[in-house]
Design an enzyme around this catalytic site. Structure first.
Site, PDB file in Angstrom:
ATOM      1  N   GLN A 117      25.014  16.460 -18.310  1.00  0.00           N
ATOM      2  CA  GLN A 117      26.060  17.478 -18.314  1.00  0.00           C
ATOM      3  C   GLN A 117      26.193  18.135 -16.948  1.00  0.00           C
ATOM      4  OE1 GLN A 117      25.789  19.821 -22.259  1.00  0.00           O
ATOM      5  NE2 GLN A 117      23.809  18.787 -22.117  1.00  0.00           N
ATOM      6  N   HIS A 135      30.505  15.725 -17.473  1.00  0.00           N
ATOM      7  CA  HIS A 135      31.307  16.807 -16.911  1.00  0.00           C
ATOM      8  C   HIS A 135      31.759  16.510 -15.482  1.00  0.00           C
ATOM      9  CE1 HIS A 135      29.342  19.720 -19.995  1.00  0.00           C
ATOM     10  NE2 HIS A 135      30.374  19.093 -20.497  1.00  0.00           N
ATOM     11  N   CYS A 146      45.859   7.680 -13.055  1.00  0.00           N
ATOM     12  CA  CYS A 146      45.205   6.403 -13.349  1.00  0.00           C
ATOM     13  C   CYS A 146      43.706   6.531 -13.572  1.00  0.00           C
ATOM     14  CB  CYS A 146      45.481   5.401 -12.231  1.00  0.00           C
ATOM     15  SG  CYS A 146      44.726   5.832 -10.637  1.00  0.00           S
ATOM     16  N   SER A 208      19.996  23.007 -24.390  1.00  0.00           N
ATOM     17  CA  SER A 208      19.784  23.584 -25.715  1.00  0.00           C
ATOM     18  C   SER A 208      20.336  22.673 -26.798  1.00  0.00           C
ATOM     19  CB  SER A 208      20.444  24.970 -25.801  1.00  0.00           C
ATOM     20  OG  SER A 208      21.837  24.858 -25.550  1.00  0.00           O
TER      21      SER A 208
END
Length: 219
Positions: A117, A135, A146, A208
Site C-alpha cells: 500500500q 496505491h 491508456c 492494520s
C-alpha cells in the site's frame, strides 16, 4: 528448531517461520508501518501527518478530473504543508532491514509476491522484483487514458503547458499515486486479486488490515 514436549508453547517467531516454510505460495501485504523505520511518517495515529495537519480533501480525484491544470499548478507551486514534509522524508528515505528481509525471502524463492500500500518505492530499491503497488509509485506518472506509466524524473513537465500529455495517446498525465476517490488501477488490482487467490499464506506487515480493498486480500 525442534522443541521437546515439555518446553511449553511454541514461540510466535518459530511458529511463524514454520508456517512460512510449510506453505507453497507466500504473499506479503505491506502497509505504512514498515516504512516508518525508514523515516517516513505515518498518516494517522500519534505523530501522523494528518493528525498534525488535518486530513486532506477527500474529493481529490474529483477535483483533478474537474481541472487537471489547476491540480498540477498546486502540486508544482503551492503544495500542502503535509505534502512538503512527506516529500522531503521520501527523498531521504532508504530501505530498512524489513525491506531487505522481504527481498531476501524473494531471492530464496520463499516469498512469491508483495502487495504494498506504500508509494515510496523502497521495496524496489531493496531489490524486490515481484511488487504490486496498489496505491501507485511516487517515482512514476500515469496516463489517465491508456494507463501507460513513465519515470517522473525523465518525463518533461513544462509549467506553461499543463496538464502534461501522454506521448503514447495524448491523454492527461497525473502522478501514479492513487488519490482519494480514485479507483485502483485495474491492471494492478488484477495482479493483487490473482496473487491473493494463489497464496496459501499471507504475511501482514505494517498494516492494520482494515482499509479496503487491501484488507480483503487476506480474507
Amino acid at each position: 528448531m525442534a522443541q521437546s514436549a515439555n518446553s511449553g508453547p511454541e514461540p510466535d517467531i518459530e511458529r511463524a517461520a514454520r508456517l512460512i516454510a510449510d506453505c507453497r505460495y507466500v504473499v506479503a501485504l505491506i502497509g505504512a508501518g514498515l516504512s516508518v523505520e525508514s523515516g517516513i511518517p505515518p498518516f494517522r495515529g500519534p505523530g501522523g501527518l494528518w493528525t498534525r495537519y488535518g486530513e486532506p480533501d477527500m474529493r481529490g480525484f474529483q477535483r483533478f478530473l474537474a481541472d487537471p491544470k489547476a491540480w498540477w499548478q498546486k502540486q508544482l507551486f503551492e503544495p500542502e504543508p503535509y505534502r512538503v514534509e512527506l516529500n522531503q522524508a521520501l527523498e531521504r528515505a532508504r530501505p530498512n532491514p524489513g525491506h531487505h528481509a522481504l527481498a531476501e525471502l524473494e531471492r530464496l524463492g520463499v516469498l512469491k509476491h508483495i502487495i504494498t500500500q506504500n508509494v515510496d518505492n523502497l521495496h524496489r530499491m531493496a531489490g524486490s522484483r515481484n511488487v504490486a503497488e496498489i496505491h501507485g509509485n511516487r517515482t512514476k506518472l500515469r496516463c489517465m487514458g491508456c494507463g501507460a506509466r513513465f519515470e517522473r524524473r525523465s518525463f518533461p513537465i513544462e509549467p506553461q503547458r499543463l496538464p502534461p500529455e501522454c506521448p503514447e495517446c495524448g491523454g492527461v498525465v497525473k502522478g501514479d499515486g492513487v488519490m482519494f476517490g480514485e479507483p485502483i488501477p485495474p491492471d494492478v488490482l488484477q495482479v493483487c486479486e490473482e496473487q491473493a487467490l494463489l497464496c496459501d499464506c499471507m504475511l501482514l506487515v505494517g498494516t492494520s488490515g482494515v482499509v479496503y480493498p487491501a484488507a480483503g486480500f487476506p480474507i
